[in-house]
Design a protein around this motif. Structure first.
Motif, PDB file in Angstrom:
ATOM      1  N   MET A 103      31.496 -36.901  35.337  1.00 51.81           N
ATOM      2  CA  MET A 103      31.725 -36.211  36.697  1.00 51.81           C
ATOM      3  C   MET A 103      31.965 -37.736  37.463  1.00 51.81           C
ATOM      4  O   MET A 103      31.837 -38.737  37.528  1.00 51.81           O
ATOM      5  CB  MET A 103      30.551 -35.915  37.095  1.00 51.81           C
ATOM      6  CG  MET A 103      29.200 -36.513  36.934  1.00 51.81           C
ATOM      7  SD  MET A 103      27.724 -35.527  37.478  1.00 51.81           S
ATOM      8  CE  MET A 103      27.959 -35.440  39.118  1.00 51.81           C
ATOM      9  N   SER A 104      32.531 -37.174  38.958  1.00 54.00           N
ATOM     10  CA  SER A 104      32.593 -38.061  39.924  1.00 54.00           C
ATOM     11  C   SER A 104      31.513 -38.324  40.774  1.00 54.00           C
ATOM     12  O   SER A 104      30.417 -37.587  40.725  1.00 54.00           O
ATOM     13  CB  SER A 104      33.777 -37.604  40.841  1.00 54.00           C
ATOM     14  OG  SER A 104      33.261 -36.293  41.438  1.00 54.00           O
ATOM     15  N   GLY A 109      39.522 -45.118  40.206  1.00 57.87           N
ATOM     16  CA  GLY A 109      38.787 -43.693  41.086  1.00 57.87           C
ATOM     17  C   GLY A 109      38.767 -42.730  40.178  1.00 57.87           C
ATOM     18  O   GLY A 109      40.003 -42.833  39.017  1.00 57.87           O
ATOM     19  N   GLY A 110      38.191 -41.429  40.277  1.00 58.48           N
ATOM     20  CA  GLY A 110      38.144 -40.543  39.305  1.00 58.48           C
ATOM     21  C   GLY A 110      37.503 -40.528  38.486  1.00 58.48           C
ATOM     22  O   GLY A 110      36.870 -41.412  37.967  1.00 58.48           O
ATOM     23  N   THR A 111      37.679 -39.456  37.304  1.00 62.96           N
ATOM     24  CA  THR A 111      37.014 -39.786  35.872  1.00 62.96           C
ATOM     25  C   THR A 111      38.225 -39.747  34.846  1.00 62.96           C
ATOM     26  O   THR A 111      39.280 -39.082  35.006  1.00 62.96           O
ATOM     27  CB  THR A 111      36.072 -38.584  35.770  1.00 62.96           C
ATOM     28  OG1 THR A 111      37.039 -37.359  36.041  1.00 62.96           O
ATOM     29  CG2 THR A 111      34.952 -38.342  36.828  1.00 62.96           C
ATOM     30  N   THR A 132      27.835 -38.932  27.570  1.00 61.18           N
ATOM     31  CA  THR A 132      28.377 -40.449  27.254  1.00 61.18           C
ATOM     32  C   THR A 132      29.378 -40.394  25.918  1.00 61.18           C
ATOM     33  O   THR A 132      30.451 -41.124  26.095  1.00 61.18           O
ATOM     34  CB  THR A 132      27.397 -41.267  27.366  1.00 61.18           C
ATOM     35  OG1 THR A 132      26.491 -41.021  28.453  1.00 61.18           O
ATOM     36  CG2 THR A 132      27.892 -42.952  27.071  1.00 61.18           C
ATOM     37  N   GLN A 133      29.051 -39.944  24.965  1.00 63.14           N
ATOM     38  CA  GLN A 133      29.765 -40.186  23.842  1.00 63.14           C
ATOM     39  C   GLN A 133      31.036 -39.422  24.134  1.00 63.14           C
ATOM     40  O   GLN A 133      32.155 -39.569  23.537  1.00 63.14           O
ATOM     41  CB  GLN A 133      29.082 -39.273  22.629  1.00 63.14           C
ATOM     42  CG  GLN A 133      27.622 -39.984  22.184  1.00 63.14           C
ATOM     43  CD  GLN A 133      26.879 -39.088  21.122  1.00 63.14           C
ATOM     44  OE1 GLN A 133      27.545 -38.609  20.168  1.00 63.14           O
ATOM     45  NE2 GLN A 133      25.770 -38.959  21.177  1.00 63.14           N
ATOM     46  N   HIS A 134      30.959 -38.191  24.810  1.00 66.31           N
ATOM     47  CA  HIS A 134      32.222 -37.116  24.963  1.00 66.31           C
ATOM     48  C   HIS A 134      33.266 -38.151  26.042  1.00 66.31           C
ATOM     49  O   HIS A 134      34.438 -38.304  25.809  1.00 66.31           O
ATOM     50  CB  HIS A 134      31.929 -35.911  25.432  1.00 66.31           C
ATOM     51  CG  HIS A 134      31.758 -35.076  24.426  1.00 66.31           C
ATOM     52  ND1 HIS A 134      32.303 -34.496  23.246  1.00 66.31           N
ATOM     53  CD2 HIS A 134      30.557 -34.150  24.331  1.00 66.31           C
ATOM     54  CE1 HIS A 134      31.727 -33.869  22.748  1.00 66.31           C
ATOM     55  NE2 HIS A 134      30.573 -33.628  23.143  1.00 66.31           N
ATOM     56  N   SER A 135      32.570 -38.818  26.937  1.00 65.30           N
ATOM     57  CA  SER A 135      33.365 -39.577  27.667  1.00 65.30           C
ATOM     58  C   SER A 135      33.982 -40.788  27.134  1.00 65.30           C
ATOM     59  O   SER A 135      35.178 -41.025  27.384  1.00 65.30           O
ATOM     60  CB  SER A 135      32.516 -40.020  28.787  1.00 65.30           C
ATOM     61  OG  SER A 135      32.963 -40.767  30.082  1.00 65.30           O
TER      62      SER A 135
END
Length: 532
Positions: free
Chosen positions: A11-12, A142-144, A190-193
């Protein structure tokens, strides 16, 4: 040249900017020259036309570039002044590419995202780093991860990683580690990111976990196992009492050592000025309450530089500053108001909404001799309030709010009247100001010439200046050979000062803003006097 890239996932608003700024501070304390760059994937050329309700504060750099508030964090943490080159947007990149295509610089090639857009991104990053003779270039994306807007930038970063030596490139990924209903830290986001990041050809070297409390050892081991980074490269970024503590928390996590090892940095120098500043911040003595009367109260980040400038001024006054946030529109329902605070600050803004409430706050401060600081629009409204209530000119106003006012005490100067574009057309950036001797402004700055940052269109109408000064208002700072008024004060008051410029943009932990220091000290004296 070393490159550190900071990305974010899940998320931002996780704090990538604070993370990047804190890493920058750590490296500066180690003796390295750090040059930050913020990448904003939006198509806008700059942040100047963005609504503070959506984007928070529009920060202004010394060259007049309007940028994201994170560049304010960079300037405050790293202690340097930046320019528009340090902010890359999709709009800027595409404009450059299209201009080159129109000039025929691509020699008839089909212009594409890869390689032309990504090459332009890499060229920009490297040219800024080289121009500033940086040891380390710090890049925040910036952003995700996963946003379509950021794809070209992440692809450019991937290419840079392949083009640089392994010891010259470090990727820091900031992600969320939330708690479930039972209070257990969850690593799945975190794993998915990280999986999303890997799908783009990037692998994190460091994972910064944003969390309410420190990551447990078991959480760190789990992130290490599933995201394929060493346990010592999983760093807690727990909620800090103050953002200036974050570099110290990172040092406790030994992030400085890990970065030095990965990038093969060999300087052992470590200054402790930052620790001293944070200690003074945490151990400030008396409290003062400052009322901030504005119109963007639903988004406190709209006033982030003002909040930080007050906080820094408190450190240099031995004072802890508390904030009373007041929506100026709320005052417009009443004929009389009361503000229980040790000082009143009216910040800048655009548009007529909430203006009359701000004028009521200024009148209350002036009539009750409460320390007052007005900034930009707050300066203009102070002139309007004085004209209405001291000179007795009913209907006095700015032509921004009432084109038919009988007393246009604030008006557009002639060169602004023909402008039909909004972006980048205001009076922006550093402008030299002359201070009059034997004034509050001169005593605060202790010099005759100053440079301060501007962001406005309207000015004090020269036709009213003599009448205003004859009745007790002093214009103690001016620019453009005396054509433009920059600072006003009322000498007979405890502290009544307003500036057409934005002094908050230059406030830094080791260089407080003089108007803010004078204001906070006056508020402290007022509080002591009221408490006997």
């Amino acid at each position: 040249m070393k490159f550190i890239v900071v990305t974010g996932g899940v998320m931002s608003g996780l704090g990538k900017g604070i993370t990047a700024a804190s890493i920058g501070r750590i490296l500066v304390d180690m003796g390295y020259r750090v040059v930050p760059i913020k990448i904003d994937p939006y198509i806008n050329i700059d942040a100047g036309t963005m609504n503070p309700f959506q984007h928070g504060e529009v920060y202004v750099l010394k060259d007049g570039t309007e940028v994201d508030l994170d560049l304010g964090h960079y300037e405050r943490f790293i202690g340097m002044e930046l320019t528009g080159k340090h902010n890359i947007t999709t709009g800027k990149i595409y404009r450059n590419v299209i201009e080159k295509e129109r000039k025929g610089e691509y020699l008839g090639q089909t212009v594409q995202i890869i390689p032309h857009v990504t090459d332009e991104i890499k060229r920009w990053i490297r040219s800024v780093a080289e121009e500033k003779n940086a040891d380390i270039c710090l890049i925040e994306v910036g952003g995700t991860v996963g946003d379509i807007e950021s794809m070209p930038f992440l692809e450019a970063i991937r290419q840079m990683h392949n083009e640089e030596k392994e010891e010259d490139f470090l990727l820091v990924h900031v992600t969320l580690v939330p708690l479930d209903s039972g209070g257990e830290q969850k690593t799945k986001p975190t794993q998915h990111s990280v999986k999303e990041l890997r799908s783009l050809g990037l692998h994190p070297d460091v994972i910064v976990g944003r969390c309410e409390e420190e990551l447990t050892e078991s959480t760190k081991r789990k992130i290490s196992l599933f995201c394929d980074v060493p346990v010592e490269a999983v760093v807690s970024a727990k909620n800090a009492d103050d953002i200036y503590e974050v570099p110290l928390l990172f040092k406790q996590e030994k992030l400085d050592r890990y970065i030095a090892e990965k990038l093969r940095l060999n300087r052992a120098k470590s200054e402790n000025r930052w620790e001293e500043f944070v200690s003074k911040l945490k151990n400030a003595g008396e409290n003062v309450t400052i009322a901030i009367v504005g119109k963007y109260m639903d988004v406190r980040d709209a006033y982030i530089s003002i909040r930080e400038a007050l906080k820094i001024a408190g450190v240099y006054s031995g004072t802890k500053v508390s904030y009373l946030w007041i929506d100026s529109e709320d005052f417009e329902d009443f004929e009389e108001i009361e503000i229980e605070a040790d000082g009143i600050l009216v910040p800048g803004g655009f548009g007529s909404r909430g203006v009359e409430g701000k004028i009521m706050a200024i009148k209350y401060a002036r009539e009750n001799n409460i320390p007052f600081l007005g900034i930009c629009l707050g300066f203009q409204l102070s002139v309007i309030e004085f004209t209405r209530n001291v000179l007795g000119y009913d209907g006095a106003n700015s032509t921004e709010f009432d084109e038919n006012t009988p007393h246009p005490v604030i008006d557009l100067l002639p060169e602004q009247k023909e402008i039909d574009e909004l972006g980048g057309t205001m009076r922006l950036g550093d402008i030299e100001i002359t201070l009059k001797e034997n004034t509050i402004a001169h005593s605060l700055y202790q010099t005759e010439k100053i440079l301060e940052r501007h962001r406005h269109r309207y000015e004090v109408n020269p036709e009213y200046i003599a009448e205003l000064e004859k009745n007790g208002l002093v214009f103690s700072g001016y620019s453009d050979g005396g054509r433009r008024m920059e600072i006003l004060e009322i000498p007979e008051k405890r502290f009544f000062l307003a500036t057409q410029f934005h002094p908050e943009f230059k406030a830094k932990p080791f260089a407080p803003s003089p108007p803010f220091v004078g204001f906070v000290r006056a508020a402290l004296e007022y509080r002591r006097e009221m408490n006997g």
